[in-house]
Design a protein around this motif. Sequence first.
Motif, short mmCIF file in Angstrom:
data_model
loop_
_atom_site.label_atom_id
_atom_site.label_comp_id
_atom_site.label_asym_id
_atom_site.label_seq_id
_atom_site.Cartn_x
_atom_site.Cartn_y
_atom_site.Cartn_z
N ARG A 73 2.59 -4.80 -8.46
CA ARG A 73 1.36 -4.03 -8.64
C ARG A 73 1.38 -2.79 -7.74
O ARG A 73 2.20 -2.69 -6.83
CB ARG A 73 0.15 -4.91 -8.28
CG ARG A 73 -0.04 -6.12 -9.18
CD ARG A 73 -1.18 -6.98 -8.67
NE ARG A 73 -0.91 -7.46 -7.32
CZ ARG A 73 -0.18 -8.53 -7.05
NH1 ARG A 73 0.36 -9.24 -8.02
NH2 ARG A 73 0.01 -8.91 -5.80
N TRP A 76 -2.40 -0.45 -3.61
CA TRP A 76 -3.81 -0.63 -3.28
C TRP A 76 -4.42 -1.83 -4.01
O TRP A 76 -5.55 -2.23 -3.68
CB TRP A 76 -4.60 0.62 -3.66
CG TRP A 76 -4.61 0.95 -5.13
CD1 TRP A 76 -3.71 1.74 -5.79
CD2 TRP A 76 -5.54 0.48 -6.11
NE1 TRP A 76 -4.01 1.80 -7.12
CE2 TRP A 76 -5.14 1.04 -7.35
CE3 TRP A 76 -6.65 -0.34 -6.08
CZ2 TRP A 76 -5.83 0.80 -8.53
CZ3 TRP A 76 -7.35 -0.59 -7.25
CH2 TRP A 76 -6.94 -0.02 -8.46
N LEU A 77 -3.71 -2.41 -4.96
CA LEU A 77 -4.26 -3.47 -5.80
C LEU A 77 -3.68 -4.82 -5.40
O LEU A 77 -2.46 -4.98 -5.31
CB LEU A 77 -3.96 -3.19 -7.27
CG LEU A 77 -4.63 -4.10 -8.31
CD1 LEU A 77 -6.14 -3.95 -8.24
CD2 LEU A 77 -4.13 -3.76 -9.71
N ARG A 78 -4.55 -5.80 -5.16
CA ARG A 78 -4.11 -7.15 -4.79
C ARG A 78 -4.62 -8.15 -5.83
O ARG A 78 -5.52 -7.86 -6.61
CB ARG A 78 -4.61 -7.52 -3.39
CG ARG A 78 -3.97 -6.72 -2.28
CD ARG A 78 -4.36 -7.25 -0.92
NE ARG A 78 -5.74 -6.96 -0.59
CZ ARG A 78 -6.15 -5.85 0.01
NH1 ARG A 78 -5.27 -4.93 0.34
NH2 ARG A 78 -7.43 -5.66 0.28
N TYR A 79 -4.02 -9.34 -5.78
CA TYR A 79 -4.35 -10.37 -6.77
C TYR A 79 -4.39 -11.72 -6.07
O TYR A 79 -3.59 -12.00 -5.16
CB TYR A 79 -3.32 -10.39 -7.89
CG TYR A 79 -3.39 -11.62 -8.77
CD1 TYR A 79 -4.40 -11.76 -9.71
CD2 TYR A 79 -2.46 -12.65 -8.64
CE1 TYR A 79 -4.49 -12.89 -10.51
CE2 TYR A 79 -2.54 -13.79 -9.42
CZ TYR A 79 -3.55 -13.90 -10.36
OH TYR A 79 -3.64 -15.02 -11.13
N LEU A 90 -8.29 -9.59 -9.62
CA LEU A 90 -7.66 -8.35 -9.17
C LEU A 90 -8.68 -7.58 -8.36
O LEU A 90 -9.83 -7.39 -8.80
CB LEU A 90 -7.19 -7.52 -10.36
CG LEU A 90 -5.92 -7.98 -11.09
CD1 LEU A 90 -5.75 -7.21 -12.38
CD2 LEU A 90 -4.70 -7.82 -10.20
N TYR A 91 -8.29 -7.11 -7.18
CA TYR A 91 -9.24 -6.38 -6.34
C TYR A 91 -8.49 -5.39 -5.47
O TYR A 91 -7.28 -5.53 -5.21
CB TYR A 91 -10.07 -7.34 -5.49
CG TYR A 91 -9.27 -8.08 -4.44
CD1 TYR A 91 -9.28 -7.68 -3.11
CD2 TYR A 91 -8.51 -9.20 -4.77
CE1 TYR A 91 -8.56 -8.36 -2.14
CE2 TYR A 91 -7.79 -9.89 -3.81
CZ TYR A 91 -7.81 -9.47 -2.51
OH TYR A 91 -7.08 -10.13 -1.56
N GLY A 92 -9.21 -4.39 -5.03
CA GLY A 92 -8.63 -3.37 -4.18
C GLY A 92 -9.53 -2.17 -4.09
O GLY A 92 -10.61 -2.12 -4.71
N PRO A 94 -9.13 1.86 -4.58
CA PRO A 94 -8.34 3.06 -4.87
C PRO A 94 -8.81 4.24 -4.04
O PRO A 94 -9.97 4.31 -3.62
CB PRO A 94 -8.59 3.29 -6.37
CG PRO A 94 -9.92 2.66 -6.63
CD PRO A 94 -10.02 1.49 -5.70
N ILE A 124 -6.63 1.04 -15.87
CA ILE A 124 -7.56 1.39 -14.80
C ILE A 124 -7.63 2.90 -14.71
O ILE A 124 -6.65 3.57 -14.35
CB ILE A 124 -7.12 0.77 -13.46
CG1 ILE A 124 -6.97 -0.75 -13.59
CG2 ILE A 124 -8.10 1.11 -12.36
CD1 ILE A 124 -6.44 -1.42 -12.34
#
Length: 381
Positions: A73, A76-79, A90-92, A94, A124
């Motif tokens: 990914r 900046w995007l984590r899971y 999915l969260y983060g 940007p 996104i």
Amino acid sequence: MASIGIFVGLVVVVTILSKSHADRNVYPSAGVLFVHVLEREYFKGEFPPYPKAGDSSNDPITFNTNLKGYPDRPGWLRYIQRTPHSDGVLYGSPTAEHVGKPTIIEITAYNKRTFETARHNLVINIMSTEEFPLPYQAEFFIKNMNVEEMLASEVLGDFLGAVKNVWQPERLNAINITSALDRGGRVPLPINDLKEGVYVMVGADVQFSSCLREVETPQNQLRCSQEMEPVISCDKKFRAQFHIDWCKISLVDITKVVPVRSNRPDPGIGVLPDIGEYNPPSESLKSRDYFADFLITLAVPSAVALVLFIILAYSMCCRREGVEKRNMQTPESFIMVTFSFPSHSSIHLCVSMESSMGSCFSDRDICQLIIIVNNSYCGMR
């Protein structure tokens, strides 16, 4: 038979269409926390029904997420997904650098009962905001929450409501959420319902309230250095649901932060340039003869070993001091005489007849007599 074939064909077409999703578009804002839940119910229709009619389908489903064309990914995007029977998230957060760049995330769902997969894309589209970034940012550490619990909309809404009640800003946004494990925290023991802990960063458009600044007083700083809880007047507004570690709160005014300029080169997009197909060496290369190298490698150590062997053999065989040489160097004036007695062992007498050593007796020139009795030596003058 023709009708059966048409029916089977329709079933296949319906199955294929059911496994192909249209791209889903989301529009998060830069500098604001983005949360997207991967619901298991959304993918259950893609898999065969449960074997027993009437039973509720509770298949274990896991998700794999990656940037399209890449194995992982964006940074900046984590899971997170705690168990195969829970939804993935999915969260983060940007940043402004990602504005105007559509990010396509491939989401693959795995059914661990049927071993089937389903896939669709999440597009996104990051939007810019006039209020980004909010100048005053506070980060709280909540000890009694895991990250997936905090990401729930109702829980996060309750926390933002409590912060707004204490801070009283006009605009308040959640900027980022980070698990304590990502900050070097330890996995808690499975006792007493311990949680991992989570860091929540929020931003506002007004100065920090007096309650939030109470942790900066000398008394509270001393209590924090002694690992004691500081005295915060507004803690009771959070205590009912959120246990905040006030010693770990961070208050940042980005209007006073001096930017640090780095001379690091641009890392680029992370993709190697296209230099065409690999061109192997041609078959017209000259062959090389390794026989001479083999002989040199084998002959040189062998020659050195042979020379050393010859020197050692000459020293041990040709330079040996034999019996004849010993007899030639032994004076003839030494006579070995052996006597035998009934009650004693043999007595060996070594007599030196050299008269130049001196006269010890009147009739015979004997200067030294050595008697050996029972392996012991006695000297007589």
